[in-house]
Motif scaffolding. Structure first.
Motif, PDB file in Angstrom:
ATOM      1  N   GLU A 247       2.307   4.914   1.131  1.00  0.00           N
ATOM      2  CA  GLU A 247       2.772   5.357   2.441  1.00  0.00           C
ATOM      3  C   GLU A 247       1.606   5.972   3.230  1.00  0.00           C
TER       4      GLU A 247
ATOM      5  N   PHE B 124       0.829  -1.202   0.000  1.00  0.00           N
ATOM      6  CA  PHE B 124       0.000   0.000   0.000  1.00  0.00           C
ATOM      7  C   PHE B 124       0.866   1.256   0.000  1.00  0.00           C
TER       8      PHE B 124
ATOM      9  N   GLN C 183      -5.785   5.036   4.011  1.00  0.00           N
ATOM     10  CA  GLN C 183      -4.621   5.917   3.898  1.00  0.00           C
ATOM     11  C   GLN C 183      -4.933   7.237   4.598  1.00  0.00           C
TER      12      GLN C 183
ATOM     13  N   ARG D 109      -7.515   9.778   3.327  1.00  0.00           N
ATOM     14  CA  ARG D 109      -7.239   9.989   1.896  1.00  0.00           C
ATOM     15  C   ARG D 109      -7.936   8.950   1.031  1.00  0.00           C
TER      16      ARG D 109
ATOM     17  N   SER E  34      -3.184  11.022   6.013  1.00  0.00           N
ATOM     18  CA  SER E  34      -2.045  11.934   6.144  1.00  0.00           C
ATOM     19  C   SER E  34      -2.534  13.252   6.738  1.00  0.00           C
TER      20      SER E  34
ATOM     21  N   THR F 115     -13.079   5.341  -1.278  1.00  0.00           N
ATOM     22  CA  THR F 115     -12.323   6.598  -1.228  1.00  0.00           C
ATOM     23  C   THR F 115     -13.236   7.821  -1.289  1.00  0.00           C
TER      24      THR F 115
ATOM     25  N   THR G 186      -0.635   4.210   4.818  1.00  0.00           N
ATOM     26  CA  THR G 186      -1.814   3.350   4.812  1.00  0.00           C
ATOM     27  C   THR G 186      -1.795   2.447   6.038  1.00  0.00           C
TER      28      THR G 186
END
Lengths: 293, 197
Positions: free
Chosen positions: A177, A175, A203, A210, A205, A229, A179
């Motif tokens: 970064e 996956f 995910q 995300r 951040s 998503t 995640t």
């Protein structure tokens, strides 16, 4: 409860194995760990005349970790993959799911790639292949070909593999970064098939969600992944409780559970919603309202 | 002929099922057998080698009674064809302890803890626990419970089997201290930190 008569072939090279499968025709089945196939044979739900045992083939027992994927050879047992620290560091979802595959005694013999060829939507690892956007490599006398998870599974316990093809490896995608992943399932008895199961890859951040993908066990016709998503993108992690309603609604629309002796379809649908909510809560609980995740 | 009688698996002239040579290493002894391709490891052990300690319950991998060790790891012998484990080291319950006068630590723990009644499931538990304690010599009750979760017992209700796992761990540790000594273990015959010969 004994298998029908059969001949067991033990080739020592891949060339020999694919030639045998080609020559023997559809009466031959590939066997590696056999932890799904042998019960089927013992109950005589299948009566192949020949088994081609691939456990003696060289070079199929490796686990390779690259920047994009964890590649698993056809003879790697569930147990070995579960205990492989490099694979765990690269893709924690593998171990998170594998500890739910039957019992240790089954995982000691059963292979992960074999469970993909078996393509049981009640199995954990076909879903994990789909959720990670993975693929498999199949070999035959015609050479090798790569098949993506979305192409591989075409029905319950049904794949696009030809009778003379051997799955030689599987590639589970890593996956992006940031995640986080989690797996959960509900079973009547430890190690039994799940009434319902789910895995989430989320995910995050800067405290914001995300992307999100969810996969399911025992409640879909095919092992597949649902992209969530659009429901989560840009939302602060602290609002995951509000998002959960929409996620549960989307999940219960997507799945297609069936009633059987263990649970009704409605109950499985309800359970899957509960699991989806739990996964979302689990993966967002420790994220501060603002700041780096 | 039905689909059960696959072409080629019967020797029609001899009037019997065709066999194939299979070499099995069981409890450290190599055996050369001539058996049908469909012979399950559980049946090869019982019928062909007379090792009837391995019990056959469900024959589809659920009950755990047929558990043996394959290269030290527990597996279901009913879900393995004998012909597919040639050259591997197989250990049955007889290989763990076959002398009523000198039971293995796990067997002694089952006696001490009253961890069996009819005994049908016991060989599968003994093999499973033997391998588990090799990985985890000092388990908690919770870990012990998890370790035996793949084995069914219809008599005991499991509580005494969980107790037996912990008791076996004690016996094994005591045996280790008594015979070899163990660097770092309290009460060991060797001082902590001292090199073992």
């Amino acid at each position: 409860m004994k298998p029908a008569p059969l001949t067991c072939h033990s080739p020592t090279t891949l060339d020999e194995a694919v030639r045998l499968l080609h020559d023997l025709g559809p009466e031959a089945k590939v066997i590696a760990g056999g932890q799904s196939l042998v019960p089927v044979l013992n109950m005589r739900l299948a009566t192949p005349a020949h088994l081609v045992d691939i456990t003696g083939l060289p070079g199929l027992d490796e686990i390779r970790v690259s920047a994009e994927a964890v590649e698993v050879g056809a003879l790697v047992t569930h147990r070995r993959l579960e205990q492989d620290d490099a694979a765990h560091a690269a893709l924690p979802l593998l171990r998170q799911a594998l500890v739910n595959v039957a019992h240790p005694a089954i995982r000691n013999r059963g292979t992960t790639v074999g469970s993909l060829a078996h393509a049981d939507p009640n199995g954990e690892m076909p879903m994990i292949l789909a959720l990670t956007g993975g693929s498999v490599t199949a070999a035959s006398v015609r050479g090798e070909r790569t098949i993506t998870a979305s192409e591989l599974f075409v029905g319950p316990m049904e794949t696009v593999l030809e009778p003379d093809e051997i799955l030689v490896s599987a590639r589970f995608g890593r996956f992006a970064e940031g995640t986080r992943t989690a797996f959960t399932e509900l079973t009547r008895r430890s190690g039994d098939y799940a009434l319902a199961g789910a895995a989430l890859a989320l995910q995050v951040s800067d405290g914001q969600l995300r992307t999100a993908r969810m996969g399911f066990v025992s409640v879909t016709e095919l092992p597949d992944a649902l992209d969530l998503t659009e429901l989560v993108a840009g939302r602060p992690a602290s609002t995951s409780a509000d998002i959960a309603e929409a996620v549960v609604e989307r999940v219960t629309e997507h799945i297609a559970p069936e009633s059987d002796i263990h649970a009704t379809a409605d109950y499985r649908r309800h359970l899957t919603g509960v699991l989806a909510r739990r996964l979302l809560t689990e993966l967002t609980a420790d994220i501060p309202a603002r700041g780096a995740a | 002929m039905t689909t059960d009688n696959a072409p080629g698996t019967y020797d029609l002239e001899a009037g019997r099922e065709r066999t194939q040579p299979v070499a099995l290493t069981v409890n450290g002894v190599e055996h050369r057998l001539d058996i049908p391709g469909r012979r399950l490891l559980s049946d090869a052990l019982r019928h062909d080698l007379g090792l009837t300690g391995t019990h056959v319950g469900c024959e589809h991998g659920v009950c755990g009674a047929c558990t043996v060790l394959l290269d030290g790891q527990p597996v279901r012998s009913c879900l393995i064809f004998a012909a597919t484990v040639q050259g591997r080291e197989i250990t049955t319950v007889e290989g763990i302890g076959d002398d009523p006068e000198h039971p293995s630590p796990v067997q002694q723990a089952f006696i001490d803890s009253h961890a069996l009644q009819c005994g049908f499931c016991t060989p599968g538990f003994i093999t499973t626990i033997e391998a588990f304690l090799a990985e985890n010599p000092d388990p908690s009750r919770e870990e012990a419970r998890e370790a035996i979760s793949g084995n069914l017992c219809r008599c005991t209700g499991y509580q005494n089997i969980v107790t037996a796992v912990c008791r076996a761990a004690e016996l094994k540790r005591a045996a280790g201290r008594a015979t070899a000594g163990c660097a770092g273990c309290p009460g060991s015959g060797t001082a902590a930190g001292e090199e073992q010969p």
